[in-house]
Design an enzyme around this catalytic site. Structure first.
Site, PDB file in Angstrom:
ATOM      1  N   TYR A   1      -7.449   5.854   4.290  1.00 59.51           N
ATOM      2  CA  TYR A   1      -7.456   4.892   3.185  1.00 59.51           C
ATOM      3  C   TYR A   1      -6.617   3.643   3.552  1.00 59.51           C
ATOM      4  O   TYR A   1      -7.069   2.504   3.396  1.00 59.51           O
ATOM      5  CB  TYR A   1      -6.911   5.526   1.882  1.00 59.51           C
ATOM      6  CG  TYR A   1      -6.580   4.447   0.889  1.00 59.51           C
ATOM      7  CD1 TYR A   1      -7.585   3.854   0.140  1.00 59.51           C
ATOM      8  CD2 TYR A   1      -5.290   3.937   0.781  1.00 59.51           C
ATOM      9  CE1 TYR A   1      -7.322   2.798  -0.716  1.00 59.51           C
ATOM     10  CE2 TYR A   1      -5.005   2.883  -0.064  1.00 59.51           C
ATOM     11  CZ  TYR A   1      -6.017   2.319  -0.814  1.00 59.51           C
ATOM     12  OH  TYR A   1      -5.755   1.262  -1.640  1.00 59.51           O
TER      13      TYR A   1
ATOM     14  N   ASP B   1      -9.892   5.265  -2.561  1.00 57.40           N
ATOM     15  CA  ASP B   1      -8.907   6.092  -3.260  1.00 57.40           C
ATOM     16  C   ASP B   1      -9.569   6.556  -4.562  1.00 57.40           C
ATOM     17  O   ASP B   1     -10.779   6.380  -4.743  1.00 57.40           O
ATOM     18  CB  ASP B   1      -7.617   5.286  -3.515  1.00 57.40           C
ATOM     19  CG  ASP B   1      -7.861   4.123  -4.468  1.00 57.40           C
ATOM     20  OD1 ASP B   1      -9.042   3.825  -4.765  1.00 57.40           O
ATOM     21  OD2 ASP B   1      -6.885   3.527  -4.935  1.00 57.40           O
TER      22      ASP B   1
ATOM     23  N   GLU C   1       0.826  -1.207   0.000  1.00 57.77           N
ATOM     24  CA  GLU C   1       0.000   0.000   0.000  1.00 57.77           C
ATOM     25  C   GLU C   1       0.862   1.260   0.000  1.00 57.77           C
ATOM     26  O   GLU C   1       0.570   2.231  -0.685  1.00 57.77           O
ATOM     27  CB  GLU C   1      -0.955   0.026   1.207  1.00 57.77           C
ATOM     28  CG  GLU C   1      -2.076  -0.997   1.129  1.00 57.77           C
ATOM     29  CD  GLU C   1      -3.028  -0.770  -0.044  1.00 57.77           C
ATOM     30  OE1 GLU C   1      -3.090   0.356  -0.566  1.00 57.77           O
ATOM     31  OE2 GLU C   1      -3.693  -1.734  -0.453  1.00 57.77           O
TER      32      GLU C   1
END
Ligand code: SF4
Length: 295
Positions: A113, A131, A33
């Site tokens: 997020y 996102d 991520e």
């Protein structure tokens, strides 16, 4: 068949096999991520594999020095991300792995997020990590908005909560939506090939051919560009860091301007100095007298 089942069927056939999928290991998920922030998937794959070989665990990463991180992150850009990742690993080695989304959120460097992504992929909680990609799919599917904005996120989360099932492979839905967003539900979507075309509120608008594609969906953040220079400061900071990283001995500060910028003149020295100061403040460079090294 429920819409989410259609999406998963499509994902099983068409989804990408990426090295950070099919795992619940929060370390692997977090590395991917952080690397995927501002870097494209195809570029991240090799870096991710090399990183996992070099730092396979939280412990291995926590022990890494700034200089080791800067070398390992070379080429990915936005180098602060590597140090932030290492700092999270240090916190986890000391305090343990967070057990909820909200515990993840308390860590410096983890925003909503990323906390959602960790919670859904690792903890198997129901979330829709919003996102740009998941905003586009969710906003079209549930709000009938061809080009949803950040201000739509709250409503998207509410609809997602009603849409995501409580059982089955609900934890694969964000990855499926991500692949849909990058292959079919793109800026100009090809709704006729979409597994959700019969369920999507925006599909009739697109299929009627009446939606005009905006030139720019999101305004790009204005990057700082020094007067008279061709590139944003970010590029020159990257060059300074590469120069020091690749050098076997410390680099004299007064020589740096000419080495990173062919148009450098002495009036640019204060600009160069300010960029060096920022790199030192970010922990990416160290200064000793008039020379620079990695920290
Ligand atoms: S039908 Fe079209 S707009 Fe709706 S999710 Fe699919 S590609 Fe996106």
């Amino acid at each position: 068949m429920k819409p989410w089942q259609k999406l998963l069927h499509w994902f099983d056939r068409e989804g990408r096999k990426l090295p950070w999928r099919n795992t619940r290991d929060p370390y692997r998920i977090l590395v991917s991520e952080i690397m995927l922030q501002q870097t494209q998937v195809t570029r991240v794959i090799d870096f991710y594999r090399a990183w996992m070989k070099r730092f396979p665990t939280w412990n291995a990463l926590a022990k890494a020095t700034n200089a080791e991180i800067i070398h390992a992150w070379a080429g990915l850009g936005y180098n602060r991300r590597g140090l932030a990742l290492r700092d999270i690993a240090r916190s986890i080695v000391t305090n343990g792995i967070p057990k909820t989304r909200n515990e993840w959120l308390t860590l410096k460097g983890i925003g909503p997020y990323t906390a959602d992504a960790l919670a859904v992929f690792s903890l198997h909680e129901r979330h829709w990590p919003t996102d740009t990609n998941l905003r586009r799919v969710g906003g079209r599917l549930w709000l009938a908005k061809p080009y949803p904005q950040m201000s739509d996120d709250e409503r998207i989360h509410k609809f997602a909560d009603a849409w995501i099932p409580y059982t089955g492979r609900f934890f694969d839905l964000p990855q499926a939506a991500f692949d849909l967003a990058t292959s079919i539900c793109t800026k100009t979507p090809t709704c006729s090939t979409c597994p959700l075309k019969d369920d999507c509120l925006a599909a009739p608008k697109f299929l009627s051919g009446k939606v005009r594609t905006p030139k720019r969906m999101i305004k790009k953040t204005k990057e700082q560009i020094h007067p008279g220079k061709k590139y944003p400061d970010r590029i020159y900071r990257g060059r300074i860091l590469s120069l020091v990283r690749q050098s076997e001995s410390p680099i004299v500060i007064s020589k740096i301007g000419a080495l990173i910028d062919p148009t450098f003149s002495i009036i640019d020295q204060s600009w160069i100095t300010a960029m060096i100061d920022r790199l030192i403040k970010d922990g990416l460079l160290a200064k000793s007298k008039n020379k620079l090294t990695l920290p």
